[in-house]
Design an enzyme around this catalytic site. Structure first.
Site, short mmCIF file in Angstrom:
data_model
loop_
_atom_site.label_atom_id
_atom_site.label_comp_id
_atom_site.label_asym_id
_atom_site.label_seq_id
_atom_site.Cartn_x
_atom_site.Cartn_y
_atom_site.Cartn_z
N GLN A 51 -1.33 -25.35 10.39
CA GLN A 51 -2.51 -26.02 10.28
C GLN A 51 -3.29 -26.53 11.71
O GLN A 51 -4.27 -27.07 11.24
CB GLN A 51 -1.61 -27.02 9.52
N LEU A 99 -2.44 -30.68 3.41
CA LEU A 99 -3.62 -31.48 4.69
C LEU A 99 -4.42 -30.20 4.70
O LEU A 99 -5.67 -30.32 4.67
CB LEU A 99 -3.03 -31.80 5.61
#
Ligand code: NI
Length: 177
Positions: A51, A99
């Site tokens: 990420q 996220l």
């Protein structure tokens, strides 16, 4: 320590398969510290290395669950090269977010109890039976290592609606600048 930019859908790097961590050096320690700082700032309860654009099998998690009657307390956990095996048939439903899929939430059903094996930031091996929110979160983060997002667990219709909403909200945000 430094804040790292978080990749968001539809960034193709989120679909990469992460590779095994073999070297537990200073660079890895810095990456872990930066990932925690980035996750706390976001804020989120879990972050996979991919990420932040690093395709390594590394996760950081902190559920920050309040102590009884008290305030949320930090409990940073690092999972390197994790291997998960579901135990039993019981499933747990949780309203997940990510996220990399900002401001979107949907219920996902996953095994309630898992057996987890992993290495910590010093390379030491651990094995534990895990349940509850930590089991859910670990499985969500583990998916990232395989290039899978929580929205992949939804029906095509639901996923389409959620992506449409995300892109619309993103456009509104950009237009307001
Ligand atoms: Ni996620």
């Amino acid at each position: 320590m430094a804040l790292l930019p978080i990749l968001e859908v539809p960034d193709p790097r989120l679909r990469e398969k992460s590779t095994v961590v073999e070297v537990f050096d200073d660079n890895l320690q810095h990456l872990i510290d930066d990932m925690f700082e980035t996750m706390y700032k976001a804020p989120g309860i879990g972050l996979a290395a991919i990420q932040v654009g690093v395709a390594k099998r590394l996760l950081v998690i902190d559920l920050q669950q309040p102590e009884e009657g008290g305030e949320a307390k930090r409990n940073p956990m690092v999972f390197i090269n994790p291997e998960l095996t579901p135990e039993g048939e019981e499933k747990r439903l949780y309203n997940e977010g990510c996220l990399s899929v900002p401001d979107q939430y949907a219920e996902v059903r996953r095994p309630s109890v898992i057996n987890a094996k992993w290495q910590d930031r010093d390379g030491n091996f651990h094995e534990e039976r895990i349940e509850g929110l930590l089991a859910t979160c670990l499985q969500h983060e583990m998916d990232h290592l395989e290039g899978i997002l929580f929205i992949d667990h939804l029906s095509r219709l639901k996923r389409g609606m959620l992506m449409k909403k995300l892109l619309k909200e993103r456009k509104l945000r950009e237009d307001s600048y």
